[in-house]
Design a protein around this motif. Structure first.
Motif, PDB file in Angstrom:
ATOM      1  N   ILE A   1       8.615  -3.913 -27.415  1.00  0.00           N
ATOM      2  CA  ILE A   1       9.728  -4.037 -28.352  1.00  0.00           C
ATOM      3  C   ILE A   1      11.000  -4.406 -27.594  1.00  0.00           C
ATOM      4  CG2 ILE A   1      11.187  -2.730 -29.950  1.00  0.00           C
ATOM      5  CD1 ILE A   1       8.693  -1.325 -30.905  1.00  0.00           C
ATOM      6  N   GLN A   2      11.165  -3.899 -26.398  1.00  0.00           N
ATOM      7  CA  GLN A   2      12.340  -4.241 -25.609  1.00  0.00           C
ATOM      8  C   GLN A   2      12.316  -5.721 -25.200  1.00  0.00           C
ATOM      9  OE1 GLN A   2      12.194  -1.527 -22.338  1.00  0.00           O
ATOM     10  NE2 GLN A   2      13.385   0.058 -23.408  1.00  0.00           N
ATOM     11  N   GLN A   3      11.128  -6.273 -24.979  1.00  0.00           N
ATOM     12  CA  GLN A   3      11.034  -7.672 -24.552  1.00  0.00           C
ATOM     13  C   GLN A   3      10.865  -8.637 -25.725  1.00  0.00           C
ATOM     14  OE1 GLN A   3       8.144  -8.117 -21.484  1.00  0.00           O
ATOM     15  NE2 GLN A   3       9.226  -6.734 -20.092  1.00  0.00           N
ATOM     16  N   LEU A   4      10.736  -8.108 -26.929  1.00  0.00           N
ATOM     17  CA  LEU A   4      10.554  -8.939 -28.118  1.00  0.00           C
ATOM     18  C   LEU A   4      11.705  -9.923 -28.330  1.00  0.00           C
ATOM     19  CD1 LEU A   4       8.598  -9.524 -30.389  1.00  0.00           C
ATOM     20  CD2 LEU A   4       9.768  -7.800 -31.752  1.00  0.00           C
ATOM     21  N   PRO A   5      12.974  -9.504 -28.214  1.00  0.00           N
ATOM     22  CA  PRO A   5      14.055 -10.492 -28.366  1.00  0.00           C
ATOM     23  C   PRO A   5      13.941 -11.639 -27.350  1.00  0.00           C
ATOM     24  CG  PRO A   5      14.948  -8.276 -28.455  1.00  0.00           C
ATOM     25  CD  PRO A   5      13.506  -8.154 -28.062  1.00  0.00           C
ATOM     26  N   ALA A   6      13.567 -11.352 -26.126  1.00  0.00           N
ATOM     27  CA  ALA A   6      13.404 -12.406 -25.121  1.00  0.00           C
ATOM     28  C   ALA A   6      12.264 -13.335 -25.501  1.00  0.00           C
ATOM     29  CB  ALA A   6      13.164 -11.797 -23.749  1.00  0.00           C
ATOM     30  N   LEU A   7      11.152 -12.776 -25.992  1.00  0.00           N
ATOM     31  CA  LEU A   7      10.010 -13.601 -26.418  1.00  0.00           C
ATOM     32  C   LEU A   7      10.392 -14.480 -27.614  1.00  0.00           C
ATOM     33  CD1 LEU A   7       7.031 -11.101 -26.071  1.00  0.00           C
ATOM     34  CD2 LEU A   7       7.376 -13.237 -24.825  1.00  0.00           C
ATOM     35  N   ILE A   8      11.110 -13.892 -28.550  1.00  0.00           N
ATOM     36  CA  ILE A   8      11.562 -14.677 -29.717  1.00  0.00           C
ATOM     37  C   ILE A   8      12.486 -15.808 -29.248  1.00  0.00           C
ATOM     38  CG2 ILE A   8      12.965 -14.578 -31.808  1.00  0.00           C
ATOM     39  CD1 ILE A   8      11.810 -11.764 -32.292  1.00  0.00           C
ATOM     40  N   GLY A   9      13.366 -15.518 -28.301  1.00  0.00           N
ATOM     41  CA  GLY A   9      14.248 -16.552 -27.748  1.00  0.00           C
ATOM     42  C   GLY A   9      13.470 -17.673 -27.087  1.00  0.00           C
ATOM     43  N   VAL A  10      12.420 -17.330 -26.348  1.00  0.00           N
ATOM     44  CA  VAL A  10      11.589 -18.345 -25.694  1.00  0.00           C
ATOM     45  C   VAL A  10      10.884 -19.199 -26.737  1.00  0.00           C
ATOM     46  CG1 VAL A  10       9.534 -18.687 -24.257  1.00  0.00           C
ATOM     47  CG2 VAL A  10      11.302 -17.080 -23.537  1.00  0.00           C
ATOM     48  N   VAL A  11      10.335 -18.545 -27.784  1.00  0.00           N
ATOM     49  CA  VAL A  11       9.637 -19.287 -28.842  1.00  0.00           C
ATOM     50  C   VAL A  11      10.608 -20.205 -29.572  1.00  0.00           C
ATOM     51  CG1 VAL A  11       8.432 -19.027 -31.047  1.00  0.00           C
ATOM     52  CG2 VAL A  11       7.789 -17.601 -29.100  1.00  0.00           C
ATOM     53  N   ILE A  12      11.781 -19.699 -29.912  1.00  0.00           N
ATOM     54  CA  ILE A  12      12.788 -20.532 -30.606  1.00  0.00           C
ATOM     55  C   ILE A  12      13.225 -21.687 -29.704  1.00  0.00           C
ATOM     56  CG2 ILE A  12      15.146 -20.545 -31.497  1.00  0.00           C
ATOM     57  CD1 ILE A  12      14.595 -17.734 -32.617  1.00  0.00           C
ATOM     58  N   GLY A  13      13.433 -21.417 -28.442  1.00  0.00           N
ATOM     59  CA  GLY A  13      13.820 -22.476 -27.499  1.00  0.00           C
ATOM     60  C   GLY A  13      12.742 -23.540 -27.372  1.00  0.00           C
TER      61      GLY A  13
ATOM     62  N   LEU B   1      10.402 -24.256 -29.590  1.00  0.00           N
ATOM     63  CA  LEU B   1      10.331 -24.964 -30.868  1.00  0.00           C
ATOM     64  C   LEU B   1      11.487 -25.956 -31.004  1.00  0.00           C
ATOM     65  CD1 LEU B   1       8.826 -25.250 -33.542  1.00  0.00           C
ATOM     66  CD2 LEU B   1      10.267 -23.419 -34.453  1.00  0.00           C
ATOM     67  N   GLY B   2      12.668 -25.512 -30.634  1.00  0.00           N
ATOM     68  CA  GLY B   2      13.830 -26.406 -30.678  1.00  0.00           C
ATOM     69  C   GLY B   2      13.664 -27.598 -29.763  1.00  0.00           C
ATOM     70  N   SER B   3      13.164 -27.347 -28.576  1.00  0.00           N
ATOM     71  CA  SER B   3      12.925 -28.422 -27.616  1.00  0.00           C
ATOM     72  C   SER B   3      11.890 -29.405 -28.163  1.00  0.00           C
ATOM     73  CB  SER B   3      12.458 -27.832 -26.297  1.00  0.00           C
ATOM     74  OG  SER B   3      12.187 -28.850 -25.370  1.00  0.00           O
ATOM     75  N   TYR B   4      10.830 -28.886 -28.734  1.00  0.00           N
ATOM     76  CA  TYR B   4       9.784 -29.731 -29.315  1.00  0.00           C
ATOM     77  C   TYR B   4      10.351 -30.595 -30.437  1.00  0.00           C
ATOM     78  CZ  TYR B   4       5.762 -31.111 -32.099  1.00  0.00           C
ATOM     79  OH  TYR B   4       4.860 -31.835 -32.825  1.00  0.00           O
ATOM     80  N   LEU B   5      11.118 -29.984 -31.337  1.00  0.00           N
ATOM     81  CA  LEU B   5      11.709 -30.743 -32.456  1.00  0.00           C
ATOM     82  C   LEU B   5      12.674 -31.812 -31.956  1.00  0.00           C
ATOM     83  CD1 LEU B   5      12.296 -27.885 -35.057  1.00  0.00           C
ATOM     84  CD2 LEU B   5      10.534 -29.670 -35.100  1.00  0.00           C
ATOM     85  N   ALA B   6      13.443 -31.511 -30.929  1.00  0.00           N
ATOM     86  CA  ALA B   6      14.366 -32.498 -30.364  1.00  0.00           C
ATOM     87  C   ALA B   6      13.611 -33.690 -29.778  1.00  0.00           C
ATOM     88  CB  ALA B   6      15.243 -31.841 -29.309  1.00  0.00           C
ATOM     89  N   VAL B   7      12.521 -33.421 -29.067  1.00  0.00           N
ATOM     90  CA  VAL B   7      11.717 -34.495 -28.476  1.00  0.00           C
ATOM     91  C   VAL B   7      11.079 -35.351 -29.568  1.00  0.00           C
ATOM     92  CG1 VAL B   7       9.628 -34.970 -27.131  1.00  0.00           C
ATOM     93  CG2 VAL B   7      11.316 -33.348 -26.284  1.00  0.00           C
ATOM     94  N   VAL B   8      10.522 -34.701 -30.592  1.00  0.00           N
ATOM     95  CA  VAL B   8       9.893 -35.440 -31.691  1.00  0.00           C
ATOM     96  C   VAL B   8      10.925 -36.318 -32.397  1.00  0.00           C
ATOM     97  CG1 VAL B   8       8.854 -35.155 -33.975  1.00  0.00           C
ATOM     98  CG2 VAL B   8       7.989 -33.847 -32.037  1.00  0.00           C
ATOM     99  N   ARG B   9      12.083 -35.759 -32.666  1.00  0.00           N
ATOM    100  CA  ARG B   9      13.131 -36.518 -33.346  1.00  0.00           C
ATOM    101  C   ARG B   9      13.597 -37.700 -32.489  1.00  0.00           C
ATOM    102  NH1 ARG B   9      18.026 -33.735 -36.649  1.00  0.00           N
ATOM    103  NH2 ARG B   9      18.844 -35.721 -37.345  1.00  0.00           N
ATOM    104  N   SER B  10      13.765 -37.470 -31.217  1.00  0.00           N
ATOM    105  CA  SER B  10      14.167 -38.535 -30.295  1.00  0.00           C
ATOM    106  C   SER B  10      13.112 -39.638 -30.234  1.00  0.00           C
ATOM    107  CB  SER B  10      14.392 -37.941 -28.908  1.00  0.00           C
ATOM    108  OG  SER B  10      14.629 -38.947 -27.964  1.00  0.00           O
ATOM    109  N   ASP B  11      11.832 -39.248 -30.175  1.00  0.00           N
ATOM    110  CA  ASP B  11      10.749 -40.234 -30.145  1.00  0.00           C
ATOM    111  C   ASP B  11      10.726 -41.068 -31.426  1.00  0.00           C
ATOM    112  OD1 ASP B  11       9.984 -39.517 -27.620  1.00  0.00           O
ATOM    113  OD2 ASP B  11       8.220 -38.350 -28.258  1.00  0.00           O
ATOM    114  N   ARG B  12      10.924 -40.418 -32.554  1.00  0.00           N
ATOM    115  CA  ARG B  12      10.946 -41.155 -33.824  1.00  0.00           C
ATOM    116  C   ARG B  12      12.101 -42.142 -33.868  1.00  0.00           C
ATOM    117  NH1 ARG B  12       9.607 -36.571 -38.373  1.00  0.00           N
ATOM    118  NH2 ARG B  12       7.396 -36.351 -37.857  1.00  0.00           N
TER     119      ARG B  12
END
Length: 183
Positions: free
Chosen positions: A5-17, A19-30
């Motif tokens: 539970i203490q590391q959950l915010p860090a894990l959520i941050g990594v997942v969001i980061g 996902l954001g990186s993936y969406l940025a790459v996909v958008r740039s490629d399009r």
């Protein structure tokens, strides 16, 4: 469980980061793919517009030569109608495929201007086939052809968002000009 539970915010941050990186790459490629697609089609349209202009100009040049033979034009390489007839037919047949490509890929404005130009060229051919020896009437046809050609080129430049071009009306140094100006 408390360590998780203490590391959950860090894990959520990594997942969001991630996902954001993936969406940025996909958008740039399009965006890059759309830009490349537009550039390819623009190149194809430019080539098609150039092919059509070259085909029509071949007919115009042959018309100048026949008109010179009839005494209507100062072209330096006269050609009799009998000698030019197969060449005129070949030039007219060569216009058809490029004209069909123009109808498929050209903007409505370019197609309209192309039609106006070729109609004048066909009038020039009829004038010559009739064997007319009327330099003044020929010069009027030439002026209409030049105006129609300039309209075609202006429409092409507008469609392709190119800067304005040269009107091709400036005299060449040391070259005597016909009464109607440049070709």
């Amino acid at each position: 469980m408390s360590a998780f539970i203490q590391q959950l915010p860090a894990l959520i941050g990594v997942v969001i980061g991630a996902l954001g990186s993936y969406l940025a790459v996909v958008r740039s490629d399009r965006a890059r793919a759309r830009t490349e697609w537009a550039a390819r089609w623009e190149e194809r349209r430019l080539a098609m517009y150039s092919d059509y202009a070259r085909a029509v100009k071949k007919s115009v040049t042959l018309a100048y030569r026949v008109a010179s033979h009839l005494g209507n034009d100062p072209h330096p390489h006269p050609l009799s109608l009998a000698e030019a007839e197969p060449l005129l037919t070949e030039a007219a047949l060569a216009r058809d495929p490029s004209g069909e490509a123009l109808l498929m890929l050209g903007s409505p404005q370019v197609v309209d201007k192309a039609r106006a130009w070729v109609v004048v060229v066909m009038e020039m051919e009829r004038f010559l086939r009739a064997g007319r020896r009327e330099p003044e009437a020929w010069q009027r046809l030439l002026e209409r052809q030049r105006t129609a050609r300039e309209g075609y080129y202006a429409a092409v430049r507008a469609d392709l968002e190119l800067p304005p071009g040269h009107p091709a009306r400036r005299p060449l140094p040391g070259v005597p000009q016909p009464a109607g100006g440049q070709r």
